[in-house]
Each structure stands twice: as C-alpha cells, then as structure tokens.
Design an enzyme around this catalytic site. Sequence first.
Site, PDB file in Angstrom:
ATOM      1  N   ARG A   9       1.040  -1.280   0.006  1.00  0.00           N
ATOM      2  CA  ARG A   9      -0.170   0.115   0.035  1.00  0.00           C
ATOM      3  C   ARG A   9       0.942   1.229   0.056  1.00  0.00           C
ATOM      4  NH1 ARG A   9      -3.916   2.912   4.465  1.00  0.00           N
ATOM      5  NH2 ARG A   9      -5.012   4.260   2.784  1.00  0.00           N
ATOM      6  N   HIS A  10       0.474   2.245  -0.789  1.00  0.00           N
ATOM      7  CA  HIS A  10       1.109   3.515  -0.837  1.00  0.00           C
ATOM      8  C   HIS A  10       1.373   4.225   0.535  1.00  0.00           C
ATOM      9  CE1 HIS A  10      -2.258   5.882  -0.250  1.00  0.00           C
ATOM     10  NE2 HIS A  10      -2.955   4.935  -0.925  1.00  0.00           N
ATOM     11  N   GLY A  11       2.211   5.026   0.595  1.00  0.00           N
ATOM     12  CA  GLY A  11       2.740   5.874   1.733  1.00  0.00           C
ATOM     13  C   GLY A  11       1.341   6.968   2.029  1.00  0.00           C
ATOM     14  N   THR A  13      -0.849  10.223   2.671  1.00  0.00           N
ATOM     15  CA  THR A  13      -1.199  11.344   1.936  1.00  0.00           C
ATOM     16  C   THR A  13      -1.885  12.242   2.895  1.00  0.00           C
ATOM     17  OG1 THR A  13      -3.727  11.070   1.050  1.00  0.00           O
ATOM     18  CG2 THR A  13      -1.573  10.388  -0.431  1.00  0.00           C
ATOM     19  N   TRP A  15      -4.824  13.337   2.625  1.00  0.00           N
ATOM     20  CA  TRP A  15      -6.344  13.102   2.767  1.00  0.00           C
ATOM     21  C   TRP A  15      -6.460  12.024   3.638  1.00  0.00           C
ATOM     22  CZ3 TRP A  15      -9.988  13.477  -1.838  1.00  0.00           C
ATOM     23  CH2 TRP A  15     -10.225  14.838  -2.187  1.00  0.00           C
ATOM     24  N   ASN A  16      -5.286  10.836   3.460  1.00  0.00           N
ATOM     25  CA  ASN A  16      -5.317   9.877   4.545  1.00  0.00           C
ATOM     26  C   ASN A  16      -5.292  10.421   6.070  1.00  0.00           C
ATOM     27  OD1 ASN A  16      -2.901   8.040   2.662  1.00  0.00           O
ATOM     28  ND2 ASN A  16      -5.111   7.676   2.948  1.00  0.00           N
ATOM     29  N   GLN A  22     -10.111   8.677  -0.948  1.00  0.00           N
ATOM     30  CA  GLN A  22      -9.386   9.255  -2.023  1.00  0.00           C
ATOM     31  C   GLN A  22      -9.961   8.557  -3.376  1.00  0.00           C
ATOM     32  OE1 GLN A  22      -5.085  10.324  -0.539  1.00  0.00           O
ATOM     33  NE2 GLN A  22      -5.459   8.202  -0.196  1.00  0.00           N
ATOM     34  N   GLU A 102      -6.811   2.543  -8.011  1.00  0.00           N
ATOM     35  CA  GLU A 102      -7.729   2.580  -6.756  1.00  0.00           C
ATOM     36  C   GLU A 102      -9.234   2.419  -7.181  1.00  0.00           C
ATOM     37  OE1 GLU A 102      -8.472   1.369  -4.059  1.00  0.00           O
ATOM     38  OE2 GLU A 102      -7.889   2.954  -2.593  1.00  0.00           O
ATOM     39  N   GLY A 161      -5.247   0.750  -0.550  1.00  0.00           N
ATOM     40  CA  GLY A 161      -5.911  -0.036   0.271  1.00  0.00           C
ATOM     41  C   GLY A 161      -7.463  -0.605  -0.267  1.00  0.00           C
TER      42      GLY A 161
END
Length: 218
Positions: A9-11, A13, A15-16, A22, A102, A161
Amino acid sequence: MQTRLSIVRHGQTDWNLATRIQGRTDIPLNSTGRAQAAETGLRLLKRSREGAAPSLDGGQTPSAAGWEKIVSSPLDRAAETARIIAGELGLPRPEIIDDLTERHHGHIEGLTFAERQRQFPNGIPVPGLESRQQVLDRVLPALGRVADEFPGDAVLVVCHGGVIGTLIRYLTAGVRPHPDEIIANGSVHDFLWTDGHLELEHFDATIRGFAENTHYSG
C-alpha cells in the site's frame, strides 16, 4: 510455476491524515508518506537479504532472493511510493499498469469517513461507486499478466487499500480484514500466483487500536 506478488500500500497522503476517501482522486504523498515508502523499501531490502517471508501462521516461508520488477498503479501516491522503493532496492523505474488503480468511490470521494456515513448511511447506494467484483475483474487479470511475464520470480506491486482489501476479502471469503484490522500505509502483503490463481500467503494487518484511524480500505 509460482510467481510471488508482494503487494504494497502506498505511503500516507494529507487526505489519509484527514480521513478523506481518495478513490481515483490523485492526491500526492506527504512528507510522512515519503518517509514510509523509504522505510518499506529498507524492510524489503532486509527481507531479500534474509531470503524469507512471513506466512499466514506467523512463521517464515522461503522467499525469492530479491524482486525482479516493480509495477504500480498510475495514481501519483502509488507511483511515487514505487519509485522510492525501487531506489532503495536498486530496481529499474516502475512500470505503470492502469488496471491497478484504486477503487472508484464516485460521490464519496473527498468526504471524511464521518461525512460519508451521514450522507450515505449503510445500505444507501453511492452513485459512481465501483463494485468489489468490478475491481476484481480488472485487477486479477492485470496480476495474471504480470505473473505470466515473470514466471517463478518475485514482483513488487504498489497500489491501494481498496484494491488490497478487495483481494483479501475475496481470498478469505470475507473473513478478513477483521473489524479491528487495517491495511496500513506502507504495509506489504504477500500473494502467490499459481496455475492461473491467486493465493494469499501473508496479510500484513495492523490492529486499529495501535495506529491512527487514517485508513479506509473500502
């Protein structure tokens, strides 16, 4: 012939951090997310040197000595994560695969988790929301093509995710993730592609009580 697919899973942001959904909205990594990507790259480097990977029962299973290739979703948060990891591992520039993007969340993109529940309570259809089956219908063939290109090898896949959660729900018949489990930024989940089928080898779950509630895996 088996191909190992380690899906990352990406790092993080902004918005996270703000608990905003997202979906396909192209939000970049923040400074924490870049640090998480570098940390994941170093963990993967250690794994490749040790030659072992975690298993579902908590033990260790034999692993490829290293990853042959890294592929990524086209969204910037995943692509930058992949580039950072590739740099740590000495891999070529990641290949972008559009079908790894996504899950499209339609009218709830940009909403916080709480706003989503107020505007679209459980059971209320969300306009434009991609179904889990639609996600599987594009992601599984994409992973199959990667596996066919690198039979017997190990490939890193950087995505999202919602994609990872959909795969895990599918492969565990909806048992996991448990309600208290999240798919954390920078987590690595191991799968095997064998004879045209995907198998879950290790789910890198984080217990919600020990992490910030900044993860939406819908």
